[in-house]
Design a protein around this motif. Structure first.
Motif, mmCIF file in Angstrom:
data_model
loop_
_atom_site.group_PDB
_atom_site.id
_atom_site.type_symbol
_atom_site.label_atom_id
_atom_site.label_comp_id
_atom_site.label_asym_id
_atom_site.label_seq_id
_atom_site.Cartn_x
_atom_site.Cartn_y
_atom_site.Cartn_z
ATOM 1 N N LYS A 165 -36.439 27.886 -17.170
ATOM 2 C CA LYS A 165 -35.702 29.146 -16.993
ATOM 3 C C LYS A 165 -36.126 29.853 -15.708
ATOM 4 O O LYS A 165 -35.289 30.352 -14.955
ATOM 5 N N LEU A 166 -37.419 29.857 -15.445
ATOM 6 C CA LEU A 166 -37.907 30.506 -14.223
ATOM 7 C C LEU A 166 -37.340 29.803 -12.985
ATOM 8 O O LEU A 166 -36.929 30.465 -12.026
ATOM 9 N N PHE A 169 -33.822 30.940 -12.350
ATOM 10 C CA PHE A 169 -33.757 32.217 -11.622
ATOM 11 C C PHE A 169 -34.106 32.033 -10.151
ATOM 12 O O PHE A 169 -33.502 32.645 -9.278
ATOM 13 N N ARG A 170 -35.091 31.199 -9.889
ATOM 14 C CA ARG A 170 -35.485 30.966 -8.494
ATOM 15 C C ARG A 170 -34.348 30.326 -7.719
ATOM 16 O O ARG A 170 -34.125 30.642 -6.553
ATOM 17 N N LYS A 171 -33.629 29.407 -8.369
ATOM 18 C CA LYS A 171 -32.492 28.758 -7.700
ATOM 19 C C LYS A 171 -31.421 29.778 -7.340
ATOM 20 O O LYS A 171 -30.740 29.637 -6.328
ATOM 21 N N LEU A 172 -31.288 30.802 -8.181
ATOM 22 C CA LEU A 172 -30.330 31.871 -7.851
ATOM 23 C C LEU A 172 -30.813 32.707 -6.663
ATOM 24 O O LEU A 172 -30.034 33.420 -6.057
ATOM 25 N N GLY A 173 -32.116 32.661 -6.388
ATOM 26 C CA GLY A 173 -32.662 33.424 -5.263
ATOM 27 C C GLY A 173 -33.386 34.697 -5.667
ATOM 28 O O GLY A 173 -33.728 35.524 -4.825
ATOM 29 N N LEU A 174 -33.649 34.876 -6.953
ATOM 30 C CA LEU A 174 -34.351 36.075 -7.432
ATOM 31 C C LEU A 174 -35.854 35.982 -7.186
ATOM 32 O O LEU A 174 -36.395 34.888 -6.997
ATOM 33 N N THR A 175 -36.509 37.132 -7.234
ATOM 34 C CA THR A 175 -37.961 37.208 -7.164
ATOM 35 C C THR A 175 -38.492 37.440 -8.574
ATOM 36 O O THR A 175 -37.890 38.177 -9.351
#
Ligand code: C2E
Ligand code: CA
Ligand code: CA
Ligand code: CA
Length: 279
Positions: A165-166, A169-175
């Motif tokens: 899951k993390l 989110f990283r693939k989406l570009g989130l921090t």
């Protein structure tokens, strides 16, 4: 214990868990509040220590009850978790945060990042990554400005699914950030397995900085290790200049706390941003 007076239910600091009827009633009030959107996000600045400029904010939810006024999150997030209402509420928070980022951009404010708190049950939600992706697409917000604050206990629950899951989110570009760091059972070395960018040192370690030698040692070691692992460190609950002096000594990058600003509603926060960009 402190109680907020209510017509047909009471919110107590203690003993509420035992009162099933009060919980049912509060759950009903919460359900109605979600339908009627009786919530606001407040924003607390995150300050970069090198120049003391605001580089981000944390979104903190408030329930603005039509009769009882402002209710802090500690009073209703636990019930929202238990009743499952945290799912629609958490979705509202993410959508509101993304729309807020869009509004700040449209108002011409210099870009800042905005972090939102996730609850454990919300993090387990299978379509969470997709919901965040769709909201970012809908608002046209650059994902690098959206940050998620997670807690150590959320990460430890189911390591393999959590890591996937993390990465989603990283693939989406989130921090991704670990909140209340130091209060759980994880070690920095263990956290290295997770794609995390930021550690937030819990206020309980910050309040006695410069006074309690144990806290000094814990904070110093945490910052040093985080820096060597290329994690950004932010200290929360900073209330005094002497705490800033210690945190500067230890090379902490950012702080958040009443010394600089309390959480503000969107109107006050927007004025705050305007005032800062005029300096
Ligand atoms: P948190 O994420 O650890 O947020 C920090 C809390 O410390 C906030 O309380 C903030 O107002 C307060 N704070 C900030 N600076 C200082 C300071 O210098 N001194 C002191 N004494 N306190 C300071 P708040 O807004 O009442 O939020 C409490 C908790 O409620 C948050 O703790 C977070 O766990 C939860 N929460 C808030 N908003 C949300 C949300 O949208 N979703 C979820 N799931 N939880 C939320
Ligand atoms: Ca937080
Ligand atoms: Ca925190
Ligand atoms: Ca202490």
């Amino acid at each position: 214990s402190k109680a907020l007076g209510y017509n047909n239910f009471c919110l107590y600091d203690n003993g509420m868990k035992q009162d099933y009827r009060a919980q049912l009633t509060l759950g009903g009030a919460l359900r109605k509040a979600i339908e009627e959107e009786q919530f606001e996000l407040y924003y607390q600045p995150k300050i970069r220590l090198s120049d003391e400029l605001t580089v981000g904010a944390e979104a903190l939810i408030r329930w603005i009850h039509p009769e009882h006024g402002m209710i802090p999150p500690d009073k209703f997030i636990p019930i929202a978790e238990e009743t499952g209402l945290i799912l629609p509420l958490g979705e509202w928070v993410i959508k509101r945060a993304c729309h807020q980022l869009k509004e700040w951009r449209e108002a011409g404010h210099p870009p800042i990042s905005l972090s939102v708190n996730l609850s454990g049950r919300q993090f387990m939600q299978s379509d969470l990554v997709e919901m965040v992706r769709a909201t970012l697409a809908e608002t046209g917000v650059d994902p690098k400005y959206l940050e998620l604050e997670l807690t150590e206990s959320m990460l430890m629950a189911d390591a393999q699914q959590t890591i996937e899951k993390l990465h989603g989110f990283r693939k989406l570009g989130l921090t991704l950030s670990i909140d209340d760091f130091g209060t759980g059972y994880s070690s920095l070395a263990y956290l290295k397995k997770f794609p995390i960018q930021t550690l937030k040192i819990d206020r309980s370690f910050v309040s006695d900085l410069g006074i309690d030698a144990d806290d000094d040692a814990i904070v110093k070691a945490t910052i040093a290790m985080a820096n060597s692992l290329n994690l950004k460190v932010i200290a929360e609950g900073v209330e005094s200049r002497s705490q800033i002096d210690v945190l500067n000594d230890y090379q902490c990058e950012e702080v958040q706390g009443y010394l600089f600003a309390k959480p503000m509603n969107n109107i006050d926060f927007s004025s705050y941003l305007s005032a800062q960009s005029q300096n």
